[in-house]
Motif scaffolding. Structure first.
Motif, PDB file in Angstrom:
ATOM      1  N   LEU A  31     -47.373   0.260  -9.193  1.00  0.00           N
ATOM      2  CA  LEU A  31     -47.124  -0.697  -8.112  1.00  0.00           C
ATOM      3  C   LEU A  31     -45.787  -1.412  -8.295  1.00  0.00           C
ATOM      4  CD1 LEU A  31     -50.701  -2.215  -7.736  1.00  0.00           C
ATOM      5  CD2 LEU A  31     -49.525  -0.717  -6.108  1.00  0.00           C
ATOM      6  N   ILE A  32     -45.411  -1.685  -9.539  1.00  0.00           N
ATOM      7  CA  ILE A  32     -44.110  -2.311  -9.790  1.00  0.00           C
ATOM      8  C   ILE A  32     -42.983  -1.377  -9.353  1.00  0.00           C
ATOM      9  CG2 ILE A  32     -42.541  -3.060 -11.627  1.00  0.00           C
ATOM     10  CD1 ILE A  32     -45.042  -4.142 -13.096  1.00  0.00           C
ATOM     11  N   GLN A  33     -43.152  -0.083  -9.605  1.00  0.00           N
ATOM     12  CA  GLN A  33     -42.132   0.875  -9.147  1.00  0.00           C
ATOM     13  C   GLN A  33     -42.124   0.977  -7.624  1.00  0.00           C
ATOM     14  OE1 GLN A  33     -40.377   1.461 -11.751  1.00  0.00           O
ATOM     15  NE2 GLN A  33     -42.096   0.545 -12.864  1.00  0.00           N
ATOM     16  N   GLN A  34     -43.315   0.884  -7.035  1.00  0.00           N
ATOM     17  CA  GLN A  34     -43.386   0.881  -5.577  1.00  0.00           C
ATOM     18  C   GLN A  34     -42.698  -0.347  -5.000  1.00  0.00           C
ATOM     19  OE1 GLN A  34     -44.645   2.975  -3.092  1.00  0.00           O
ATOM     20  NE2 GLN A  34     -44.632   4.489  -4.725  1.00  0.00           N
ATOM     21  N   ALA A  35     -42.729  -1.460  -5.719  1.00  0.00           N
ATOM     22  CA  ALA A  35     -42.012  -2.660  -5.265  1.00  0.00           C
ATOM     23  C   ALA A  35     -40.506  -2.478  -5.396  1.00  0.00           C
ATOM     24  CB  ALA A  35     -42.470  -3.875  -6.082  1.00  0.00           C
ATOM     25  N   PHE A  64     -32.604  -1.011  -8.737  1.00  0.00           N
ATOM     26  CA  PHE A  64     -34.002  -0.791  -8.376  1.00  0.00           C
ATOM     27  C   PHE A  64     -34.305   0.667  -8.019  1.00  0.00           C
ATOM     28  CE2 PHE A  64     -33.378  -5.332  -7.453  1.00  0.00           C
ATOM     29  CZ  PHE A  64     -34.409  -5.856  -8.216  1.00  0.00           C
ATOM     30  N   SER A  65     -33.296   1.503  -7.942  1.00  0.00           N
ATOM     31  CA  SER A  65     -33.544   2.909  -7.599  1.00  0.00           C
ATOM     32  C   SER A  65     -34.225   3.668  -8.729  1.00  0.00           C
ATOM     33  CB  SER A  65     -32.239   3.608  -7.206  1.00  0.00           C
ATOM     34  OG  SER A  65     -31.284   3.504  -8.243  1.00  0.00           O
ATOM     35  N   TYR A  66     -34.328   3.042  -9.917  1.00  0.00           N
ATOM     36  CA  TYR A  66     -35.080   3.693 -10.990  1.00  0.00           C
ATOM     37  C   TYR A  66     -36.539   3.901 -10.584  1.00  0.00           C
ATOM     38  CZ  TYR A  66     -37.251  -0.803 -12.075  1.00  0.00           C
ATOM     39  OH  TYR A  66     -37.968  -1.969 -12.003  1.00  0.00           O
ATOM     40  N   GLY A  67     -37.021   3.088  -9.621  1.00  0.00           N
ATOM     41  CA  GLY A  67     -38.412   3.208  -9.200  1.00  0.00           C
ATOM     42  C   GLY A  67     -38.761   4.580  -8.661  1.00  0.00           C
ATOM     43  N   TYR A  68     -37.794   5.235  -8.021  1.00  0.00           N
ATOM     44  CA  TYR A  68     -38.054   6.576  -7.484  1.00  0.00           C
ATOM     45  C   TYR A  68     -38.402   7.555  -8.601  1.00  0.00           C
ATOM     46  CZ  TYR A  68     -35.867   5.113  -3.063  1.00  0.00           C
ATOM     47  OH  TYR A  68     -35.567   4.480  -1.882  1.00  0.00           O
ATOM     48  N   TRP A  69     -37.752   7.392  -9.755  1.00  0.00           N
ATOM     49  CA  TRP A  69     -37.929   8.354 -10.843  1.00  0.00           C
ATOM     50  C   TRP A  69     -39.172   8.070 -11.679  1.00  0.00           C
ATOM     51  CZ3 TRP A  69     -34.835  12.457 -10.637  1.00  0.00           C
ATOM     52  CH2 TRP A  69     -33.617  12.333  -9.956  1.00  0.00           C
ATOM     53  N   LEU A  74     -46.004   7.883 -13.034  1.00  0.00           N
ATOM     54  CA  LEU A  74     -47.021   6.851 -13.201  1.00  0.00           C
ATOM     55  C   LEU A  74     -48.246   7.114 -12.333  1.00  0.00           C
ATOM     56  CD1 LEU A  74     -44.724   3.721 -13.446  1.00  0.00           C
ATOM     57  CD2 LEU A  74     -46.301   4.529 -15.207  1.00  0.00           C
ATOM     58  N   LEU A  75     -48.052   7.638 -11.127  1.00  0.00           N
ATOM     59  CA  LEU A  75     -49.204   7.986 -10.295  1.00  0.00           C
ATOM     60  C   LEU A  75     -49.998   9.118 -10.927  1.00  0.00           C
ATOM     61  CD1 LEU A  75     -50.834   7.531  -7.734  1.00  0.00           C
ATOM     62  CD2 LEU A  75     -49.360   9.179  -6.562  1.00  0.00           C
TER      63      LEU A  75
END
Length: 374
Positions: A31-35, A64-69, A74-75
């Motif tokens: 969820l943090i990456q989704q944010a 914040f683009s690290y969230g895509y990777w 994590l899912l």
């Protein structure tokens, strides 16, 4: 909205006391990456946010683009923590972080190691059409990576569903259907992002006109909906799964000792464990004193059926006895006493074995017998 919702529930999950602690940690990190993803979109493409971020610090760009990777691994780890017992990360799992580390290295070399003045100048003159071509291909590769891990999630869930059908008391697992639908939806959303990136490449290289605003908004609102449903699932459904051993299907079946078959029959006839509506193959194996894999092999190879069919066969026999000898009990009472916890499963198995529905069987069983006068 999406970022706020994700951060709020990530905090909740991290402070929530639950038997699924590992799952909650993976979900909160997801969820943090989704944010991070909508924050990256706001900073990169939102005119007002871009201006504020540029005035505050150029380091916010691309951070914040690290969230895509990270959100895709994590899912996958969250799904695995739901379906596998005592799940923990292995070295092979950590390989999925290599693309993220490669991205960090690239960003450090080509952006963060550059002087602040040069970074600001680059951001102020940024144009989609003038971005180096390889950046677009990296973005496409990123979306393909996310889709691929979504497919891996679905394969893992299908493996778990196959195990449930073979070895667990009931095939009615709406909770698993919830998770499958959510993972499928996230995978389709990633596929949509891959299509948008492909159109972006066509726009830059060949001048194809695309309404990226509408495409982006559709993806953003869909992500908000899916995150909301995922939170609902995690709070209301994820805890019901006991999980399976991660390597349950890897080992070859061992020879079966002749006495195991009789031991199983003797225990079931003496103790009627099938009347327990939450009976699983693991629990029955513990009661009989056999390894789970051994019991599964005994049932599959000695009785030519799976655990689910084996136990429900005994339950149908119990139900026919109750229907014939206890007319005061309702059909639902008989169902529960026989060990079924689903009316649909009860009716399906009963009719398959007797050729009648429970109501028809009771009616025929209670008909007065006529004497043959011949």
């Amino acid at each position: 909205m999406t970022a706020f919702l994700c951060l709020l529930f990530a905090l909740l999950l991290l402070t929530l006391k639950s038997s699924k602690r590992t799952s909650n940690i993976f979900l909160s990190l997801f969820l943090i990456q989704q944010a991070a993803i909508p924050l990256d979109i706001l900073i990169s493409f939102g005119e007002e946010f871009r201006s504020v971020a540029l005035n505050y610090s150029p380091n916010l760009f691309y951070f914040f683009s690290y969230g895509y990777w990270l959100e895709a691994p994590l899912l996958l780890w969250y799904v695995r923590s739901i379906i596998y017992k005592n799940y923990s990360l292995r070295a092979t799992d950590l390989v999925l972080l290599v693309p993220f580390l490669a991205y960090l290295t690239h960003q450090w070399i080509y952006f963060y190691s550059v002087g602040s003045v040069d970074r600001v100048a680059e951001l102020q003159t940024y144009q989609l059409q003038t971005t180096e071509e390889y950046i677009h291909w990296i973005t496409l590769l990123r979306e393909m990576f996310r889709v691929a891990l979504g497919v891996v999630c679905l394969i893992e869930l299908q493996r778990y569903r196959r195990h449930l059908r073979t070895n667990v008391y009931s095939a009615d697992h709406d909770e698993l259907a919830w998770l499958t639908i959510l993972v499928t939806s996230f995978t389709l959303l990633r596929a949509w992002s891959m299509i948008v990136v492909s159109l972006m490449i066509l726009s830059v290289l060949f001048g194809v006109t695309v309404n990226f605003g509408a495409a982006g908004l559709l993806g953003n609102y869909t992500a908000f909906l899916l995150v909301s449903l995922l939170i609902f699932y995690s709070l209301g459904h994820a805890h019901v799964h006991e999980g399976i051993d991660r390597d349950v299907d890897i080992a070859e079946p061992k020879p079966i000792a002749p006495e195991h078959r009789q031991n199983v029959l003797d225990y079931i006839e003496a103790h009627k464990p099938y009347t327990n509506t939450i009976l699983t193959i693991d629990r029955l194996a513990d009661q009989i004193g056999l390894p789970t894999r051994t019991l599964s092999n005994v049932i599959n190879r000695q009785f030519n059926c799976n655990f689910y069919e084996f136990i429900n066969g005994y339950r149908v026999n119990e139900a026919t006895h109750l229907l014939s000898n206890h007319p005061e009990k309702t059909i639902l009472e008989v169902m529960a006493l026989a060990g079924f916890n689903s009316k649909a499963t009860f009716n399906t198995f009963f009719k398959k074995k007797t050729g009648q529905t429970p109501s028809e069987f009771r009616a025929n069983a209670n008909k007065p017998k006529t004497l043959d006068k011949g």
